[in-house]
Design a protein around this motif. Structure first.
Motif, PDB file in Angstrom:
ATOM      1  N   CYS A   6       1.079  -1.151  -0.086  1.00  0.00           N
ATOM      2  CA  CYS A   6       0.022   0.077  -0.142  1.00  0.00           C
ATOM      3  C   CYS A   6       0.891   1.246   0.125  1.00  0.00           C
ATOM      4  O   CYS A   6       1.864   1.415   0.883  1.00  0.00           O
ATOM      5  N   LYS A   8      -0.433   4.583  -0.950  1.00  0.00           N
ATOM      6  CA  LYS A   8      -1.137   5.758  -0.535  1.00  0.00           C
ATOM      7  C   LYS A   8      -2.729   5.212  -0.049  1.00  0.00           C
ATOM      8  O   LYS A   8      -3.030   4.139  -0.348  1.00  0.00           O
ATOM      9  N   TRP A   9      -3.181   6.197   0.758  1.00  0.00           N
ATOM     10  CA  TRP A   9      -4.382   5.757   1.126  1.00  0.00           C
ATOM     11  C   TRP A   9      -5.550   5.554  -0.018  1.00  0.00           C
ATOM     12  O   TRP A   9      -5.581   6.546  -1.011  1.00  0.00           O
ATOM     13  N   MET A  46      -7.767   0.044   7.133  1.00  0.00           N
ATOM     14  CA  MET A  46      -6.248   0.390   7.439  1.00  0.00           C
ATOM     15  C   MET A  46      -5.631   1.084   5.983  1.00  0.00           C
ATOM     16  O   MET A  46      -5.218   2.175   5.957  1.00  0.00           O
ATOM     17  N   ILE A  47      -6.032   0.385   4.785  1.00  0.00           N
ATOM     18  CA  ILE A  47      -5.329   0.734   3.498  1.00  0.00           C
ATOM     19  C   ILE A  47      -6.037   2.295   3.127  1.00  0.00           C
ATOM     20  O   ILE A  47      -5.585   2.836   2.326  1.00  0.00           O
ATOM     21  N   GLY A  49      -6.896   4.339   5.403  1.00  0.00           N
ATOM     22  CA  GLY A  49      -6.321   5.522   6.235  1.00  0.00           C
ATOM     23  C   GLY A  49      -7.387   5.997   7.433  1.00  0.00           C
ATOM     24  O   GLY A  49      -7.416   6.794   7.872  1.00  0.00           O
ATOM     25  N   HIS A  50      -8.695   4.949   7.425  1.00  0.00           N
ATOM     26  CA  HIS A  50      -9.522   5.283   8.476  1.00  0.00           C
ATOM     27  C   HIS A  50      -9.437   4.278   9.650  1.00  0.00           C
ATOM     28  O   HIS A  50     -10.372   4.323  10.409  1.00  0.00           O
ATOM     29  N   TYR A  51      -8.168   3.642   9.924  1.00  0.00           N
ATOM     30  CA  TYR A  51      -8.105   2.713  11.121  1.00  0.00           C
ATOM     31  C   TYR A  51      -7.394   3.490  11.927  1.00  0.00           C
ATOM     32  O   TYR A  51      -6.484   4.550  11.672  1.00  0.00           O
ATOM     33  N   LYS A  54      -1.997   3.993  11.652  1.00  0.00           N
ATOM     34  CA  LYS A  54      -1.782   4.252  10.342  1.00  0.00           C
ATOM     35  C   LYS A  54      -0.215   4.141  10.028  1.00  0.00           C
ATOM     36  O   LYS A  54       0.591   5.000  10.465  1.00  0.00           O
ATOM     37  N   PHE A  57       3.968   4.848   4.815  1.00  0.00           N
ATOM     38  CA  PHE A  57       4.099   4.110   3.410  1.00  0.00           C
ATOM     39  C   PHE A  57       5.754   3.794   3.186  1.00  0.00           C
ATOM     40  O   PHE A  57       6.502   4.620   3.435  1.00  0.00           O
ATOM     41  N   HIS A  91       0.387  -5.156  11.254  1.00  0.00           N
ATOM     42  CA  HIS A  91       0.228  -4.791   9.873  1.00  0.00           C
ATOM     43  C   HIS A  91       1.327  -5.755   9.052  1.00  0.00           C
ATOM     44  O   HIS A  91       2.003  -6.258   9.812  1.00  0.00           O
TER      45      HIS A  91
END
Ligand SMILES: NC(=O)c1ccc[n+]([C@@H]2O[C@H](COP(=O)([O-])OP(=O)(O)OC[C@H]3O[C@@H](n4cnc5c(N)ncnc54)[C@H](OP(=O)(O)O)[C@@H]3O)[C@@H](O)[C@H]2O)c1
Length: 331
Positions: A6, A8-9, A46-47, A49-51, A54, A57, A91
């Motif tokens: 991943c 970027k979000w 998570m991917i 950006g809502h977890y 964070k 990258f 992760h």
């Protein structure tokens, strides 16, 4: 090693599979040759950006793995090279190798294959720890489970049955309610067509349910609260609906209902011995045949996006497991 990356979000479609350097072995950590990695709704968060976590990258998603220990940092005593384990990775699980703190690593029973083991850490641990230690569900009580055909919901159905409860399983659509029934639910409720509060009352002689297991949130939470008996408990597990419920505190007051906020990770850190006992019991129940993990699909790393899209699109039942080394797994 090959890993899902991943950069970027975004959505699952933004992920790629690439050849990258294996992660460095940190102090107090072990390296695991990943044979199977469980896919979770939290990976989709998570991917995007809502977890709550964070990672910087580029990173690999993947909260849980099963595999073989290939290296231990100096001073590691509990885990040994060659051991078959399951692990929480935070992760980094969607990769051929993962590194995680020894405290996150648990040996697996010799009869348990890696695909089954990868489906255990998040969903069974969460359900068992929450229902046994926080809700303190006892035989004869009635538990209402929301999202009951999903990963953590289906595990909760099985755990609650083994704890001696009557289970009302709520899921969206006939196919999903049938899955919950197959895994032991006493009553099923298609909450796309049926009213949760009404049915919860109807199935409990008008009293309401003793406890609720809620990984969904949104309107389902409020309806379940209204269908809870006086003195009941509600375990807040997650918000798969995308809506964090605003709790009407007046109902809590009038009905003496307790809402329990729950994150397994925090409890594992605070009370590792209680967590160990929880896992021992889960393994014992699996060995006696009371827990039957539903692995609806196994996919190669290259199909990680497809797996995550199925979860985000409400199209999955039980667990999806990724297999980084196709042809190199348990028979
Ligand atoms: N607190 C903790 O320690 C902990 C541990 C594990 C998981 N969780 C949380 O629990 C939740 C479920 O995780 P999971 O891995 O079990 O997910 P999952 O397998 O995708 O199951 C989630 C279920 O939620 C229901 N749902 C309702 N609205 C949805 C929507 N808009 N999009 C997707 N699903 C929706 C779906 O069932 P229907 O279609 O039948 O409604 C689905 O089966 C997540 O929020 C996760 O972060 C928390």
């Amino acid at each position: 090693m090959r890993a899902v990356i991943c950069e970027k979000w975004g959505g699952p479609g933004e992920l790629k599979v690439a050849e990258v350097a294996p992660p460095a072995l940190a102090d107090g950590a072990v390296r695991i040759r990943v044979m199977a990695a469980g896919v979770n709704f939290a990976d989709t968060l998570m991917i995007a950006g809502h977890y709550q976590l964070k990672p910087p990258f580029p990173f690999s998603p993947g909260l849980e793995v099963a595999g073989e220990v290939t290296e231990c940092a100096p001073g590691i005593t509990r885990t040994r090279v060659g051991e078959r384990v399951l692990a929480f990775t935070g992760h980094g699980g969607f990769a051929e190798e993962a590194v995680t703190a020894e405290a996150n690593v648990y040996p697996i029973p010799s009869a348990m294959d890696f695909v089954t083991a990868a489906a255990f850490p998040v969903v069974y641990f969460t359900s068992h720890f929450g229902l046994a230690n926080l809700v303190r569900l006892v035989p004869g009580e009635t538990l209402l489970v929301l999202g009951a055909a999903g990963g953590v919901g289906l595990a909760a159905v099985e755990i609650a049955k083994r704890l001696g409860a009557t289970v009302i399983a709520c899921a969206g659509g006939k196919e999903k309610t049938a899955v919950a029934r197959d895994h032991g639910a006493d009553h099923v409720l298609d909450y796309r067509a049926e009213d949760i509060r009404q049915q919860a009352k109807a199935l409990t002689g008008g009293l309401g349910v003793d406890a609720v297991f809620d990984p969904v949130g949104g309107e389902a939470f409020t309806a379940a609260l209204r269908g809870t008996a006086p003195g009941g408990r509600i375990l807040v597990v997650g918000f798969a609906s995308g809506t964090i419920p605003q709790i009407p505190a007046n109902i809590l007051l009038v009905k003496n209902v307790t809402v329990i906020g729950y994150s397994l990770g925090g409890h594992r850190k605070r009370d590792p011995e209680l967590a160990d006992r929880s896992l021992d019991e889960i393994f014992a129940w699996w060995a006696e045949g009371a827990l039957k993990p539903r692995i609806s699909r196994t996919l190669p790393l290259a199909d990680a996006a497809e797996a995550l899209e199925a979860l985000a699109g409400r199209k999955s039942t039980g667990k999806i497991v990724l297999i980084p080394r196709i042809g190199d797994n348990d028979p």
